[in-house]
Design a protein around this motif. Structure first.
Motif, short mmCIF file in Angstrom:
data_model
loop_
_atom_site.label_atom_id
_atom_site.label_comp_id
_atom_site.label_asym_id
_atom_site.label_seq_id
_atom_site.Cartn_x
_atom_site.Cartn_y
_atom_site.Cartn_z
N THR A 1 0.84 -1.19 0.00
CA THR A 1 0.00 0.00 0.00
C THR A 1 0.88 1.24 0.00
O THR A 1 2.11 1.15 0.09
CB THR A 1 -0.98 0.00 1.19
N THR A 2 0.23 2.38 -0.10
CA THR A 2 0.93 3.67 -0.16
C THR A 2 0.38 4.59 0.92
O THR A 2 -0.64 4.27 1.54
CB THR A 2 0.72 4.30 -1.55
N VAL B 1 0.42 15.15 -0.18
CA VAL B 1 -0.04 14.06 0.70
C VAL B 1 0.96 13.83 1.82
O VAL B 1 0.61 13.72 2.99
CB VAL B 1 -0.26 12.76 -0.11
N LEU B 2 2.24 13.77 1.45
CA LEU B 2 3.29 13.49 2.44
C LEU B 2 3.48 14.66 3.41
O LEU B 2 3.90 14.46 4.55
CB LEU B 2 4.60 13.16 1.73
N LEU C 1 -1.77 8.98 6.78
CA LEU C 1 -1.36 7.75 7.46
C LEU C 1 -0.23 7.10 6.66
O LEU C 1 -0.34 6.93 5.45
CB LEU C 1 -2.53 6.77 7.57
N SER C 2 0.82 6.71 7.34
CA SER C 2 1.92 6.01 6.69
C SER C 2 1.48 4.60 6.32
O SER C 2 0.55 4.06 6.92
CB SER C 2 3.13 5.93 7.62
N VAL D 1 -1.19 -0.62 7.53
CA VAL D 1 -1.03 -2.07 7.70
C VAL D 1 -1.43 -2.48 9.11
O VAL D 1 -2.16 -3.46 9.31
CB VAL D 1 0.43 -2.49 7.40
N GLU D 2 -0.95 -1.74 10.10
CA GLU D 2 -1.26 -2.06 11.50
C GLU D 2 -2.77 -2.02 11.74
O GLU D 2 -3.34 -2.93 12.38
CB GLU D 2 -0.56 -1.08 12.43
N ARG D 3 -3.43 -0.99 11.22
CA ARG D 3 -4.87 -0.85 11.42
C ARG D 3 -5.64 -1.98 10.73
O ARG D 3 -6.63 -2.49 11.26
CB ARG D 3 -5.35 0.51 10.92
N THR D 4 -5.17 -2.37 9.54
CA THR D 4 -5.81 -3.48 8.82
C THR D 4 -5.69 -4.76 9.62
O THR D 4 -6.67 -5.51 9.78
CB THR D 4 -5.18 -3.65 7.42
N GLU D 5 -4.50 -5.03 10.15
CA GLU D 5 -4.31 -6.24 10.94
C GLU D 5 -5.18 -6.23 12.20
O GLU D 5 -5.77 -7.25 12.56
CB GLU D 5 -2.83 -6.40 11.31
#
Length: 199
Positions: free
Chosen positions: A142-143, A159-160, A166-167, A172-176
């Motif tokens: 993801t980006t 965006v950055l 969100l980084s 990834v952490e939130r998805t998990e």
């Protein structure tokens, strides 16, 4: 014996054609997915390939763009099903569930692009349809995720620069957190496709 399918979701050139690809968390996503593909084939599991299309839009997901093709290094083997979807999840606009039913699939392993979007959405729906779902986060990509109030045409620099962005690591952490214990079993690449030891 449980029949398993590896679902390769949207690992396509469309994403590399976007500016934000330079900030992707796993630029080697094709190699990571290939590890899973090789392991699945070695185990006799079904490998199913998914591409996202948006016909007539003129964008990178429009088949006319030439970008709707697998990333270099990825290639379906003869007889492996390929589906093209127009929704975020891989089921709603395809015959994927029929493919799974015909092959007696009970467990689905998910990898691909993007972690929190098409991969997560597919995992949730697969679970609700009764499949045991394994989510290999390390084989997703993801980006940086902009705040929803940022204009859709914001540049990557904008965006950055936005502190609300969100980084990929946070995404990834939130998805998990959202999937684990509810919709999917989170597994590492090494757990699903153990490294081959040199003899």
């Amino acid at each position: 014996m449980t029949k398993k399918a590896l679902l390769v979701i949207d690992v396509q050139e469309s994403f590399r054609a976007r500016e934000n690809w330079s900030a992707v968390n796993h630029p080697d996503i094709a190699d990571r997915v290939n590890r899973l593909v090789r392991a699945a084939r070695a185990n006799g599991d079904l490998v199913v390939w998914v591409l996202h299309i948006e016909p007539g839009t003129g964008g990178v997901f429009d088949p006319a763009s030439g970008a709707v093709r697998y990333l270099e290094g990825l290639e379906p083997a003869e007889g492996e099903p390929q589906v093209r979807k127009t929704a975020h999840n891989a089921f709603t606009t395809t015959n994927l569930q029929q493919v799974f039913t015909e092959n007696g699939i009970q467990e689905v392993v998910i990898c691909g692009i993007r972690t929190e979007q098409c991969c997560e959405t597919t995992a949730r729906l697969a679970f609700d349809l009764g499949y045991v779902v394994t989510f290999v986060t390390e084989a997703t990509a993801t980006t940086p995720l902009p705040h929803w109030t940022l204009p859709a045409d914001a540049t990557l620099a904008e965006v950055l620069a936005d502190p609300r962005t969100l980084s990929p690591e946070t995404v990834v952490e939130r998805t998990e957190y959202a999937l684990a214990g509810r919709f999917a079993i989170i597994r590492t690449l090494d757990e699903v496709a153990p490294p081959v030891m040199a003899s």
